[in-house]
Design a protein around this motif. Sequence first.
Motif, PDB file in Angstrom:
ATOM      1  N   ASP A  62       8.032   5.603   1.673  1.00  0.00           N
ATOM      2  CA  ASP A  62       8.586   6.928   1.715  1.00  0.00           C
ATOM      3  C   ASP A  62       8.348   7.596   0.129  1.00  0.00           C
ATOM      4  N   SER A  63       7.978   6.956  -0.865  1.00  0.00           N
ATOM      5  CA  SER A  63       7.848   7.245  -2.158  1.00  0.00           C
ATOM      6  C   SER A  63       6.275   7.989  -2.551  1.00  0.00           C
ATOM      7  N   VAL A  64       5.545   7.528  -1.557  1.00  0.00           N
ATOM      8  CA  VAL A  64       4.166   7.978  -1.706  1.00  0.00           C
ATOM      9  C   VAL A  64       3.681   8.984  -0.474  1.00  0.00           C
ATOM     10  N   LYS A  65       4.502   9.195   0.364  1.00  0.00           N
ATOM     11  CA  LYS A  65       3.994  10.050   1.479  1.00  0.00           C
ATOM     12  C   LYS A  65       3.835  11.433   1.178  1.00  0.00           C
ATOM     13  N   GLY A  66       2.620  11.941   1.570  1.00  0.00           N
ATOM     14  CA  GLY A  66       2.071  13.270   1.295  1.00  0.00           C
ATOM     15  C   GLY A  66       1.354  13.319  -0.299  1.00  0.00           C
ATOM     16  N   ARG A  67       1.251  12.074  -0.908  1.00  0.00           N
ATOM     17  CA  ARG A  67       0.674  12.060  -2.061  1.00  0.00           C
ATOM     18  C   ARG A  67      -0.458  11.230  -1.949  1.00  0.00           C
ATOM     19  N   PHE A  68      -0.248  10.002  -1.154  1.00  0.00           N
ATOM     20  CA  PHE A  68      -1.364   9.082  -1.073  1.00  0.00           C
ATOM     21  C   PHE A  68      -1.903   8.997   0.285  1.00  0.00           C
ATOM     22  N   THR A  69      -3.124   8.634   0.342  1.00  0.00           N
ATOM     23  CA  THR A  69      -3.763   8.610   1.771  1.00  0.00           C
ATOM     24  C   THR A  69      -4.568   7.328   1.636  1.00  0.00           C
ATOM     25  N   ILE A  70      -4.430   6.373   2.557  1.00  0.00           N
ATOM     26  CA  ILE A  70      -5.295   5.075   2.898  1.00  0.00           C
ATOM     27  C   ILE A  70      -6.375   5.367   3.967  1.00  0.00           C
ATOM     28  N   SER A  71      -7.393   4.964   3.765  1.00  0.00           N
ATOM     29  CA  SER A  71      -8.407   5.170   4.738  1.00  0.00           C
ATOM     30  C   SER A  71      -9.287   3.687   4.511  1.00  0.00           C
ATOM     31  N   ARG A  72     -10.244   3.636   5.460  1.00  0.00           N
ATOM     32  CA  ARG A  72     -11.379   2.426   5.522  1.00  0.00           C
ATOM     33  C   ARG A  72     -12.496   2.869   6.052  1.00  0.00           C
ATOM     34  N   ASP A  73     -13.432   2.118   5.360  1.00  0.00           N
ATOM     35  CA  ASP A  73     -14.737   2.084   5.943  1.00  0.00           C
ATOM     36  C   ASP A  73     -15.273   0.750   6.324  1.00  0.00           C
ATOM     37  N   ASN A  74     -15.186   0.432   7.781  1.00  0.00           N
ATOM     38  CA  ASN A  74     -15.512  -1.117   8.159  1.00  0.00           C
ATOM     39  C   ASN A  74     -16.804  -1.274   7.984  1.00  0.00           C
ATOM     40  N   ALA A  75     -17.830  -0.506   7.873  1.00  0.00           N
ATOM     41  CA  ALA A  75     -19.149  -0.872   7.740  1.00  0.00           C
ATOM     42  C   ALA A  75     -19.544  -1.230   6.420  1.00  0.00           C
ATOM     43  N   LYS A  76     -18.571  -0.734   5.362  1.00  0.00           N
ATOM     44  CA  LYS A  76     -18.656  -1.217   3.994  1.00  0.00           C
ATOM     45  C   LYS A  76     -17.667  -2.197   3.663  1.00  0.00           C
ATOM     46  N   ASN A  77     -16.772  -2.712   4.486  1.00  0.00           N
ATOM     47  CA  ASN A  77     -15.621  -3.476   4.234  1.00  0.00           C
ATOM     48  C   ASN A  77     -14.806  -3.191   3.095  1.00  0.00           C
ATOM     49  N   THR A  78     -14.578  -1.934   3.114  1.00  0.00           N
ATOM     50  CA  THR A  78     -13.845  -1.174   1.960  1.00  0.00           C
ATOM     51  C   THR A  78     -12.790  -0.499   2.398  1.00  0.00           C
ATOM     52  N   VAL A  79     -11.645  -0.717   1.761  1.00  0.00           N
ATOM     53  CA  VAL A  79     -10.362   0.202   1.972  1.00  0.00           C
ATOM     54  C   VAL A  79     -10.159   0.954   0.632  1.00  0.00           C
ATOM     55  N   TYR A  80      -9.720   1.985   0.995  1.00  0.00           N
ATOM     56  CA  TYR A  80      -9.450   3.031  -0.015  1.00  0.00           C
ATOM     57  C   TYR A  80      -8.028   3.751  -0.155  1.00  0.00           C
ATOM     58  N   LEU A  81      -7.648   4.052  -1.239  1.00  0.00           N
ATOM     59  CA  LEU A  81      -6.132   4.412  -1.483  1.00  0.00           C
ATOM     60  C   LEU A  81      -6.277   5.758  -2.656  1.00  0.00           C
ATOM     61  N   GLN A  82      -6.484   6.940  -1.930  1.00  0.00           N
ATOM     62  CA  GLN A  82      -6.551   8.281  -2.687  1.00  0.00           C
ATOM     63  C   GLN A  82      -5.079   8.593  -3.119  1.00  0.00           C
ATOM     64  N   MET A  83      -4.968   8.509  -4.426  1.00  0.00           N
ATOM     65  CA  MET A  83      -3.620   8.887  -4.983  1.00  0.00           C
ATOM     66  C   MET A  83      -3.749  10.168  -5.826  1.00  0.00           C
ATOM     67  N   ASN A  84      -2.819  11.018  -5.391  1.00  0.00           N
ATOM     68  CA  ASN A  84      -2.964  12.392  -5.923  1.00  0.00           C
ATOM     69  C   ASN A  84      -1.430  12.866  -6.315  1.00  0.00           C
ATOM     70  N   SER A  85      -1.349  13.844  -7.273  1.00  0.00           N
ATOM     71  CA  SER A  85       0.062  14.177  -7.643  1.00  0.00           C
ATOM     72  C   SER A  85       0.668  12.852  -8.364  1.00  0.00           C
ATOM     73  N   LEU A  86       0.011  12.194  -9.130  1.00  0.00           N
ATOM     74  CA  LEU A  86       0.498  10.947  -9.402  1.00  0.00           C
ATOM     75  C   LEU A  86       1.725  11.397 -10.516  1.00  0.00           C
ATOM     76  N   LYS A  87       2.582  10.370 -10.519  1.00  0.00           N
ATOM     77  CA  LYS A  87       3.898  10.413 -11.441  1.00  0.00           C
ATOM     78  C   LYS A  87       3.917   9.126 -12.332  1.00  0.00           C
ATOM     79  N   PRO A  88       4.552   9.386 -13.334  1.00  0.00           N
ATOM     80  CA  PRO A  88       4.844   8.057 -14.336  1.00  0.00           C
ATOM     81  C   PRO A  88       5.437   6.773 -13.511  1.00  0.00           C
ATOM     82  N   GLU A  89       6.284   7.114 -12.508  1.00  0.00           N
ATOM     83  CA  GLU A  89       6.783   6.168 -11.786  1.00  0.00           C
ATOM     84  C   GLU A  89       5.758   5.449 -10.832  1.00  0.00           C
ATOM     85  N   ASP A  90       4.606   5.999 -10.719  1.00  0.00           N
ATOM     86  CA  ASP A  90       3.614   5.378  -9.989  1.00  0.00           C
ATOM     87  C   ASP A  90       2.721   4.039 -10.698  1.00  0.00           C
TER      88      ASP A  90
END
Length: 121
Positions: A62-90
Amino acid sequence: QVQLVESGGGLVQAGGSLRLSCVASGRTSSSYAMGWFRQAPGKEREFVAAISWSGGSTVYADSVKGRFTISRDNAKNTVYLQMNSLKPEDTAVYYCAADSNIAGLSTADYWGQGTQVTVSS
């Protein structure tokens, strides 16, 4: 065995963005759900986000909903975490995890070494 290596952490001002990456190697032919967890100094590790093998299912704290997005590219064996509107508590060390299903990620078989994210106020 699966090896996980995170990258992309750093120092950013509040309101800024970072994108974390986690590259998997080794037994990557298996279908793994992937997740991100974080641990701040003096606190327990907490769940951040998870994604199924196909990418069709995602779950967020709940603390990251709407700010963080998880995605993956299986061809690259990579998972990403896009973090926007970062806060000090992150601010925390962010860890990548892999397991056969999303429900098992908190006690995942495989973990990365972590990458530090620091958000200044």
